[in-house]
Design a protein around this motif. Sequence first.
Motif, PDB file in Angstrom:
ATOM      1  N   ALA A 175      17.136 -47.503  23.138  1.00 17.07           N
ATOM      2  CA  ALA A 175      17.312 -48.580  23.693  1.00 17.07           C
ATOM      3  C   ALA A 175      17.370 -48.566  25.148  1.00 17.07           C
ATOM      4  N   GLN A 176      18.184 -47.544  25.715  1.00 18.40           N
ATOM      5  CA  GLN A 176      18.007 -47.164  27.141  1.00 18.40           C
ATOM      6  C   GLN A 176      16.784 -46.683  27.709  1.00 18.40           C
ATOM      7  N   PHE A 177      16.122 -45.932  26.856  1.00 20.47           N
ATOM      8  CA  PHE A 177      15.064 -45.134  27.415  1.00 20.47           C
ATOM      9  C   PHE A 177      13.761 -45.917  27.799  1.00 20.47           C
ATOM     10  N   ILE A 178      13.811 -47.086  26.834  1.00 23.50           N
ATOM     11  CA  ILE A 178      12.321 -48.310  26.924  1.00 23.50           C
ATOM     12  C   ILE A 178      12.704 -49.148  27.917  1.00 23.50           C
ATOM     13  N   ASN A 179      13.973 -49.131  28.455  1.00 23.65           N
ATOM     14  CA  ASN A 179      14.299 -50.292  29.516  1.00 23.65           C
ATOM     15  C   ASN A 179      13.549 -49.989  30.543  1.00 23.65           C
ATOM     16  N   PRO A 180      12.382 -50.744  31.121  1.00 22.91           N
ATOM     17  CA  PRO A 180      11.758 -50.559  32.303  1.00 22.91           C
ATOM     18  C   PRO A 180      12.794 -50.309  33.657  1.00 22.91           C
ATOM     19  N   ALA A 181      13.861 -50.696  33.869  1.00 25.41           N
ATOM     20  CA  ALA A 181      14.497 -50.620  34.809  1.00 25.41           C
ATOM     21  C   ALA A 181      15.383 -49.383  34.696  1.00 25.41           C
ATOM     22  N   LEU A 182      15.067 -48.419  33.718  1.00 19.37           N
ATOM     23  CA  LEU A 182      15.929 -47.318  33.495  1.00 19.37           C
ATOM     24  C   LEU A 182      15.905 -46.371  34.865  1.00 19.37           C
ATOM     25  N   CYS A 183      14.822 -46.154  35.288  1.00 23.23           N
ATOM     26  CA  CYS A 183      14.947 -44.889  36.554  1.00 23.23           C
ATOM     27  C   CYS A 183      15.823 -45.582  37.629  1.00 23.23           C
ATOM     28  N   LEU A 194       9.753 -40.059  32.010  1.00 22.55           N
ATOM     29  CA  LEU A 194      10.366 -38.828  32.215  1.00 22.55           C
ATOM     30  C   LEU A 194       9.770 -38.288  33.453  1.00 22.55           C
ATOM     31  N   ARG A 195       8.423 -38.592  33.770  1.00 20.94           N
ATOM     32  CA  ARG A 195       7.835 -37.902  34.987  1.00 20.94           C
ATOM     33  C   ARG A 195       8.581 -38.660  36.332  1.00 20.94           C
ATOM     34  N   ALA A 196       8.866 -40.038  36.035  1.00 19.67           N
ATOM     35  CA  ALA A 196       9.567 -40.580  37.025  1.00 19.67           C
ATOM     36  C   ALA A 196      11.051 -40.098  37.367  1.00 19.67           C
ATOM     37  N   LEU A 197      11.503 -39.626  36.314  1.00 24.82           N
ATOM     38  CA  LEU A 197      12.894 -39.114  36.561  1.00 24.82           C
ATOM     39  C   LEU A 197      12.686 -38.004  37.121  1.00 24.82           C
ATOM     40  N   ARG A 198      11.862 -36.833  36.537  1.00 28.86           N
ATOM     41  CA  ARG A 198      11.880 -35.796  37.302  1.00 28.86           C
ATOM     42  C   ARG A 198      11.637 -35.762  38.686  1.00 28.86           C
ATOM     43  N   ALA A 199      10.606 -36.693  38.861  1.00 29.45           N
ATOM     44  CA  ALA A 199      10.048 -36.778  40.303  1.00 29.45           C
ATOM     45  C   ALA A 199      11.453 -37.113  41.157  1.00 29.45           C
ATOM     46  N   ALA A 200      12.505 -38.042  40.737  1.00 30.03           N
ATOM     47  CA  ALA A 200      13.326 -38.118  41.439  1.00 30.03           C
ATOM     48  C   ALA A 200      14.596 -37.012  41.556  1.00 30.03           C
ATOM     49  N   GLY A 201      14.159 -36.097  40.812  1.00 32.88           N
ATOM     50  CA  GLY A 201      15.055 -34.598  40.839  1.00 32.88           C
ATOM     51  C   GLY A 201      15.739 -34.517  39.674  1.00 32.88           C
ATOM     52  N   ILE A 202      15.794 -35.726  38.594  1.00 32.92           N
ATOM     53  CA  ILE A 202      16.903 -35.475  37.480  1.00 32.92           C
ATOM     54  C   ILE A 202      16.129 -34.419  36.347  1.00 32.92           C
ATOM     55  N   ARG A 203      17.175 -33.617  35.787  1.00 36.69           N
ATOM     56  CA  ARG A 203      16.646 -32.876  34.757  1.00 36.69           C
ATOM     57  C   ARG A 203      16.639 -33.396  33.467  1.00 36.69           C
ATOM     58  N   LEU A 250       6.655 -30.141  23.575  1.00 30.60           N
ATOM     59  CA  LEU A 250       7.133 -29.129  24.571  1.00 30.60           C
ATOM     60  C   LEU A 250       5.822 -28.788  25.405  1.00 30.60           C
ATOM     61  N   ARG A 251       4.889 -28.918  25.129  1.00 29.53           N
ATOM     62  CA  ARG A 251       3.599 -28.608  26.055  1.00 29.53           C
ATOM     63  C   ARG A 251       3.470 -29.684  26.850  1.00 29.53           C
ATOM     64  N   THR A 252       3.396 -30.998  26.824  1.00 30.04           N
ATOM     65  CA  THR A 252       3.072 -32.086  27.437  1.00 30.04           C
ATOM     66  C   THR A 252       4.064 -32.693  27.965  1.00 30.04           C
ATOM     67  N   LEU A 253       5.222 -32.678  27.702  1.00 30.17           N
ATOM     68  CA  LEU A 253       6.030 -33.770  28.522  1.00 30.17           C
ATOM     69  C   LEU A 253       7.121 -32.867  29.234  1.00 30.17           C
ATOM     70  N   PRO A 254       7.504 -33.325  30.682  1.00 31.50           N
ATOM     71  CA  PRO A 254       8.169 -32.733  31.616  1.00 31.50           C
ATOM     72  C   PRO A 254       9.600 -32.348  31.097  1.00 31.50           C
ATOM     73  N   LEU A 255       9.923 -31.183  30.545  1.00 32.54           N
ATOM     74  CA  LEU A 255      11.229 -31.086  29.868  1.00 32.54           C
ATOM     75  C   LEU A 255      11.742 -29.781  30.659  1.00 32.54           C
TER      76      LEU A 255
END
Length: 797
Positions: free
Chosen positions: A621-629, A666-675, A691-696
């Motif tokens: 529920a948190q992850f699909i929230n558009p305002a998460l990042c 995920l890419r928005a979070l990674r761009a902000a520096g979050i692991r 594992l191949r496509t997602l920025p983990l």
Amino acid sequence: MKRLGQLCQPIKTAMAPYHAAAPLAAQFRARQIQAVLRLTPLTMLANALNATIVGWTFRDQLNPLLLVAWALFILYSAGTGIHAWWRGRQGRTPTTASPRALARATKHAALLAILWSVVPILLMPLGDADTRIMLTAVVTGMICAGGFALATVPQAALTYVAILGTATFIGLLRMDHALAIGLSLLLLIYTIIVMGSVLSNARTFGARVMAEAETERQRQLVGLLLNDFEENASDWLWETDADGRLTHVSQRMANVFGSSMQALTGQPLLALIAQTLDRVPDEERMAYEQLCRRFEAGTAFRDIQVPVVLDGTTRWWSLTAKPLADADGKPAGWRGVGTDVTQSLRAQQEVERMARFDGLTGLANRNHFHQLIDRIHDAPGTDAVPAMLLCLDLDNFKAINDSLGHAFGDSLLRVVAQRLQGRTRRSDVVARLGGDEFAIIRWGEVLPEDAEELAARIVKSFEDPCEVEGAHVRVGTSIGIAIAPKDGRSGAQLLKNADIALYAAKFDGKGRFRFFDYEMDTRARRRLFLEHELRGALQRGEFELAYQPIFALDTGRVSGCEALLRWHHPRLGMVDTQECIAVAEESGQIEAIGEWVLDAAIREAAHWPDTVRLSVNLSLAQFINPALCETILGLLDTHGLSPRRLELELTESIFLRDTTHAEGHLRALRAAGIRIALDDFGTGYSSLAYLRTLPLDRIKIDRAFVTAIAAHPETAAVVRAIIAIAQALHMDTCAEGVEDTAQLALLRAEGCGAVQGFALAEPMTPTTLAAFLAGKVAVPTAIAAGRNSAAHPPGGH
């Protein structure tokens, strides 16, 4: 003489033996003059006798006319003083005196001193040795007598002593005698001593009149206050003799009794009260008996409340008194004050009633309910109090309250309360616990058949519509039943079990009742109960966070800490985290709880060393929230935590919903520096495509693999493969649930990057973690064998 008075005026002002306002000063001046007049007969007699002796001594040496004239002046002065004294004896002494009166007294003293100065200056050189001794004695006596007689008017006394002392000093010096100088000096010393004594006596007199005036002022003030108190205050004063009969009755007390002061005087106080108590209840008569015991004890008492029936109405008096004693220390009666406290007592009773009963329905409120149910004790070796508890919850009340308004809902609750009271006994306790929740307590042994009959009657009574403000609405009820001691040996346990039965009844379809049964479906009942309790748990502050350190295997130091949610329920204690999360997700409350976890964890991590990272789990529920990042970045900025120190843990189920949407987040979070870490890898719908496509950044090996790694070679192979895949994709690995040193050794051998588990460190409170990170406490491991070189606090970071 006018000039002499002017000279004496400064002395008078400077020598005033008191400092008082004008009205009091006028009275004090009169007191000074009266004190002088009391000694006037003696001093004037002394003047007359001494003048006669002097005249007789020099009858042959001086012109008789001169002696007679001098003696007449002395006698005239004495007569003036006697006249003033006589007027005082006749009651014509004024109560006040002006400064001019003191000036006149000073002039009179100066005149008398001048008349007596003739003796040492003119007569002493004429006499022989014996005559001079006699004259010296006379003059010295006149100095002392005059000084002390006039001491209360210091300006007059000092003027008198100064003039006569100076004249005598001159007279002694004029004598042709070998001891003239010595006698002159001796006289000077005596004169100074007399003047000092005058000043001392004057101050003593002034202090006394000031003290007497202050005492009189206090007496008048006390009298005024008492009079005002008796006339205007709601209290009244009373006093009795040793036999308890009233000796002082204020008008206020007479008004309270509805009688006159004369009629009450001499009446026994206790008998007056007792004769009004013929038909009062026993508890009120006990209050009167307590008052009697206080009188018999003979010690002071305060605020003893006693009932008095006047004109058919019971009034309550509060009496305070202390015993009196005579000069021999024997009891002489009582003196006290009485207050009518009827109104305040009724107000207090109303406050107590409001504290115990619900203001809306008139039923017992939650506090009173808990006080009553706590009578069921869980004491070893004693029998629990038998009782039956019914917990009720209205069905569909929320919909009615929301659609028709809260005022309508309040009216409906009042109707419900009346209906419940109509279906129960008068000895039953019907309580409103809050909202649309009610409870019924029936004390004593209750058969299940009787409990079933009562519950069925209540449920059936709500099948008929409730008429509220002209409208007919239907509202049902569900009931949970628990019976003590079978279902609980304490009030808290009985209430908990009745709640469980209530939610089981609602789960079964509402509008019915259920007995508590230990064999009923625990999981369904508990889940429903937790869902209800979870609402508002965040606002009540029931959540807390624990932090489990994550250790880097290559350095043995703490590289991060995972935030773990803990729900401390006031009745259930610590609720299992997985169960709590599951209920929160099903009830739609996980988003608010998750945001609280993020805020609290980021705020706490801001105080950690910079090398320690924070790991937080995210729900679907948190992850699909558009305002998460935006929300996460806002919290990081607010608490001052670098994005590179935050790691978000996601489960594989998140990516089953919409991989494209998830990848954008995920890419928005990674761009902000979050692991980003993939949690519980290998237990769900694992896909190598993720594992191949997602920025983990990290793969977390589930504890199910870690637990079996030492016992099953196949599991060790799976773990080895996961670690190899992560290394090939440039990801970190972290193994969860490490519980012994064997698992730790195998994971190190396989090249796992980080580990966490009880073998290294248990989850800690924020305070314990802070001390641990600072190197101030040892690792709080659950398994002693886990305390090894891999578990070090991050000292030196």
